[in-house]
Motif scaffolding. Structure first.
Motif, mmCIF file in Angstrom:
data_model
loop_
_atom_site.group_PDB
_atom_site.id
_atom_site.type_symbol
_atom_site.label_atom_id
_atom_site.label_comp_id
_atom_site.label_asym_id
_atom_site.label_seq_id
_atom_site.Cartn_x
_atom_site.Cartn_y
_atom_site.Cartn_z
ATOM 1 N N GLY A 352 0.803 -1.209 0.000
ATOM 2 C CA GLY A 352 0.000 0.000 0.000
ATOM 3 C C GLY A 352 0.837 1.261 0.000
ATOM 4 N N LYS A 353 0.178 2.393 0.218
ATOM 5 C CA LYS A 353 0.837 3.691 0.187
ATOM 6 C C LYS A 353 0.370 4.568 1.350
ATOM 7 N N ILE A 354 1.250 5.486 1.765
ATOM 8 C CA ILE A 354 0.931 6.502 2.754
ATOM 9 C C ILE A 354 1.236 7.856 2.146
ATOM 10 N N MET A 355 0.348 8.814 2.361
ATOM 11 C CA MET A 355 0.566 10.179 1.894
ATOM 12 C C MET A 355 0.519 11.127 3.085
ATOM 13 N N ALA A 356 1.371 12.166 3.063
ATOM 14 C CA ALA A 356 1.400 13.143 4.156
ATOM 15 C C ALA A 356 1.892 14.478 3.636
ATOM 16 N N GLY A 357 1.799 15.499 4.484
ATOM 17 C CA GLY A 357 2.285 16.825 4.142
ATOM 18 C C GLY A 357 3.578 17.137 4.863
ATOM 19 N N LEU A 358 3.900 18.410 4.965
ATOM 20 C CA LEU A 358 5.096 18.864 5.654
ATOM 21 C C LEU A 358 5.125 18.317 7.074
ATOM 22 N N GLY A 360 5.168 15.413 7.910
ATOM 23 C CA GLY A 360 4.316 14.241 8.025
ATOM 24 C C GLY A 360 2.905 14.572 8.446
ATOM 25 N N ARG A 361 2.513 15.857 8.304
ATOM 26 C CA ARG A 361 1.187 16.272 8.745
ATOM 27 C C ARG A 361 0.076 15.509 8.037
ATOM 28 N N ASN A 362 -0.978 15.253 8.773
ATOM 29 C CA ASN A 362 -2.188 14.638 8.237
ATOM 30 C C ASN A 362 -1.898 13.364 7.434
ATOM 31 N N PRO A 363 -1.201 12.398 8.017
ATOM 32 C CA PRO A 363 -0.904 11.172 7.279
ATOM 33 C C PRO A 363 -2.176 10.391 6.976
ATOM 34 N N THR A 364 -2.199 9.792 5.801
ATOM 35 C CA THR A 364 -3.363 8.994 5.415
ATOM 36 C C THR A 364 -2.932 7.828 4.547
ATOM 37 N N LEU A 365 -3.609 6.729 4.723
ATOM 38 C CA LEU A 365 -3.401 5.594 3.830
ATOM 39 C C LEU A 365 -4.084 5.885 2.502
ATOM 40 N N LEU A 366 -3.581 5.307 1.437
ATOM 41 C CA LEU A 366 -4.213 5.417 0.119
ATOM 42 C C LEU A 366 -4.681 4.039 -0.330
ATOM 43 N N PRO A 367 -5.895 3.986 -0.885
ATOM 44 C CA PRO A 367 -6.879 5.063 -0.986
ATOM 45 C C PRO A 367 -7.339 5.517 0.394
ATOM 46 N N THR A 368 -7.801 6.753 0.485
ATOM 47 C CA THR A 368 -8.113 7.365 1.778
ATOM 48 C C THR A 368 -9.221 6.630 2.535
ATOM 49 N N ARG A 369 -10.059 5.876 1.835
ATOM 50 C CA ARG A 369 -11.137 5.137 2.515
ATOM 51 C C ARG A 369 -10.587 4.085 3.473
ATOM 52 N N LYS A 370 -9.315 3.688 3.279
ATOM 53 C CA LYS A 370 -8.717 2.694 4.169
ATOM 54 C C LYS A 370 -8.607 3.196 5.604
ATOM 55 N N MET A 371 -8.589 4.517 5.775
ATOM 56 C CA MET A 371 -8.430 5.068 7.115
ATOM 57 C C MET A 371 -9.601 4.703 8.024
ATOM 58 N N LYS A 372 -10.768 4.403 7.446
ATOM 59 C CA LYS A 372 -11.941 4.076 8.234
ATOM 60 C C LYS A 372 -11.891 2.658 8.794
ATOM 61 N N GLU A 373 -11.127 1.807 8.145
ATOM 62 C CA GLU A 373 -11.128 0.391 8.529
ATOM 63 C C GLU A 373 -9.810 -0.099 9.101
ATOM 64 N N ALA A 374 -8.735 0.695 8.911
ATOM 65 C CA ALA A 374 -7.411 0.234 9.324
ATOM 66 C C ALA A 374 -7.241 0.263 10.838
ATOM 67 N N LYS A 375 -6.518 -0.705 11.360
ATOM 68 C CA LYS A 375 -6.135 -0.718 12.760
ATOM 69 C C LYS A 375 -4.749 -0.099 12.843
ATOM 70 N N LEU A 376 -4.666 1.127 13.339
ATOM 71 C CA LEU A 376 -3.425 1.891 13.296
ATOM 72 C C LEU A 376 -2.606 1.676 14.567
ATOM 73 N N PRO A 377 -1.335 1.340 14.429
ATOM 74 C CA PRO A 377 -0.493 1.115 15.609
ATOM 75 C C PRO A 377 -0.210 2.411 16.354
ATOM 76 N N ALA A 378 0.088 2.306 17.615
ATOM 77 C CA ALA A 378 0.363 3.472 18.458
ATOM 78 C C ALA A 378 1.780 3.983 18.237
ATOM 79 N N MET A 379 1.981 5.254 18.542
ATOM 80 C CA MET A 379 3.309 5.861 18.447
ATOM 81 C C MET A 379 4.257 5.210 19.459
ATOM 82 N N LYS A 380 5.521 5.102 19.080
ATOM 83 C CA LYS A 380 6.513 4.469 19.947
ATOM 84 C C LYS A 380 7.523 5.473 20.505
ATOM 85 N N ARG A 381 7.907 6.462 19.717
ATOM 86 C CA ARG A 381 8.885 7.442 20.165
ATOM 87 C C ARG A 381 8.230 8.399 21.167
#
Length: 481
Positions: A352-358, A360-381
């Motif tokens: 798959g793909k990830i898109m973001a801005g400066l 890394g702002r507003n990161p999103t999976l592509l296609p963007t509809r995946k964001m509704k169903e994806a189980k996103l891991p927690a931040m580690k740093r």
């Protein structure tokens, strides 16, 4: 600076020794007990600033933190730039030459903010570090690859707290992308596209003509510093120096440490192995191509290759600036914005793909509809209070703890990142290097893929390109670790 732990008598011991503990009703001065929000003078960091206008205003304001710290000294070669800072911090001593400031205030200063043109970062930072002062240096860390390596070693040698001014490194979104990528959300990443709308200053132009008087407020010789002598021209200051090779690092240096930091961390990249580029040129007539080597091109595209890292596959990072962008992902709907107005990042992985801005702002999976169903891991740093806006205060707090305290962009990581960013400029500056072949014809070997030995800081297949690894300083300026 004295720490809380070692600042002499603590409050309870003071009260006991003066016979006040247990005395019932008593009046104790605020300077003894403090109060809500009170910070003892011994708990404040004494901060100096080299560069006191422009971006420095933001750095000083955030580090000052509403009076939580002391701004004790200011330095700027242009008195016009320092007006706001001097007004806000009237008790701070003021200097034009940073070397004079460090000599006079060496016993007062704990830490130094450096917000000057790129060509002066390394000498100023190293001088501070050699005096045991913690340093915060604006991005890019240095003008040259060699300088970045020196400052990376200096952090460890002089055991000071460091931070580069790529504030997105303290943001939450870059931490989200790290977790997504490193947890395999899009599989193995093989390609990263990074682009910016810069330059928004003059580039791809010749040396400006004309003779101009140096403003009385400016010490032009100090402003030039390590750079070759040239006549003053108002086009260079206060901000357009970014586009000139002697002073700045162009679009790539200005924004690369912001954008490229995100994939650099997420993919655990180190030294690249190869770089190549294509750049725009000017035309003066029919098929008359002209390249102005004193300034960076108005746009370019750069391919940087990274090797396999353990089980992680090789990665190609592609940089675009000056209005050039990568091909729009097929997963992005026609009405969806690609990146943000000032640029973006696209990770291409095996799943798959990830898109973001400066930053890394507003990161999103592509296609963007995946964001509704994806189980996103927690931040580690570790998260930073205030995110990107807390980048300077994070450094201040680390300075109080001492060497080894966590910062988001210490030179140990900012140095190698800066080297990678500047590899792109090495390719750009090598692009038009002319060599005569055996027939006496002009060839351009710098336009091929340049192979890089990161450990030894050398291009191995085109010797002329190595002149851009380490520039020659003007007489009187050195960089000795």
């Amino acid at each position: 600076m004295e720490s809380k732990k070692n600042n002499g008598l603590n409050r309870r011991r003071f009260l006991r020794n003066t016979g006040l503990l247990g005395a019932g009703i008593m009046i104790v001065p605020r300077h003894v007990l403090g109060g809500k929000g009170y910070i003892a003078p011994s708990d404040k960091l004494n901060i100096a600033a080299i560069g006191a206008g422009g971006k420095a205003n933001v750095n000083i304001h955030n580090a000052f933190n509403g009076g939580a710290e002391n701004i004790v000294a200011l330095c700027d070669v242009d008195d016009r730039q320092s007006v706001e800072s001097r007004k806000k911090h009237p008790k701070a001593s003021y200097h034009k030459d940073f070397r004079v400031m460090l000599e006079k205030e060496r016993n007062t200063i704990d830490a130094v903010l450096i917000s000057t043109p790129d060509h002066m970062h390394a000498t100023q930072a190293l001088a501070c570090m050699q005096l045991g002062k913690h340093v915060y240096v604006e991005k890019p860390l240095t003008h040259d690859i060699y300088e970045a390596r020196i400052l990376t070693h200096a952090e460890k040698k002089y055991k000071v707290v460091t931070q580069m001014g790529n504030q997105g490194a303290s943001g939450d979104d870059t931490r989200r992308i790290e977790a997504w990528v490193q947890d395999g959300l899009i599989g193995h990443v093989h390609t990263v596209h990074v682009w910016t709308n810069r330059p928004v200053w003059p580039q791809g132009i010749p040396i400006p003509p004309g003779k101009f008087d140096i403003p009385k407020e400016v010490d032009w010789d100090l402003w030039l510093g390590t750079a070759p002598v040239r006549d003053f021209n108002p086009i260079y200051i206060p901000a357009n120096w970014r586009g000139w090779v002697d002073f700045g690092t162009g679009s790539l240096g200005d924004m690369g440490c912001h954008f490229m930091d995100v994939p650099y961390r997420a993919l655990q990249l180190k030294y690249p192995t190869a770089v190549e580029c294509s750049v725009t040129s000017a035309y003066t007539g029919f098929f008359q191509e002209v390249f102005y080597t004193d300034s960076y091109p108005s746009s370019c595209k750069i391919h940087i290759q990274f090797p396999q890292r353990g089980k992680l596959p090789p990665v190609e990072m592609i940089w675009y600036d000056g209005g050039i962008k990568p091909k729009r992902p097929v997963e992005l709907l026609p009405d969806e914005e690609m990146g943000e107005w000032d640029g973006g990042i696209i990770f291409e992985g095996s799943k798959g793909k990830i898109m973001a801005g400066l930053w890394g702002r507003n990161p999103t999976l592509l296609p963007t509809r995946k964001m509704k169903e994806a189980k996103l891991p927690a931040m580690k740093r570790p998260k930073v209070v205030g995110g990107a806006d807390g980048h300077q205060t994070e450094w201040v707090n680390a300075c109080k703890k001492g060497y080894g305290a966590y910062t988001s962009s210490p030179f140990s990581s900012a140095g190698p990142l800066t080297e990678t960013v500047l590899m792109g400029n090495l390719a750009v500056l090598s692009y038009n290097h002319i060599v005569k072949n055996s027939k006496g014809e002009n060839t351009f070997p710098g336009r091929k893929q340049l192979l890089w030995d990161g450990e030894n800081m050398r291009i191995t297949n085109f010797e002329a390109a190595n002149q851009y690894v380490k520039r020659q300083y003007r007489a009187g300026w050195t960089l000795n670790l």
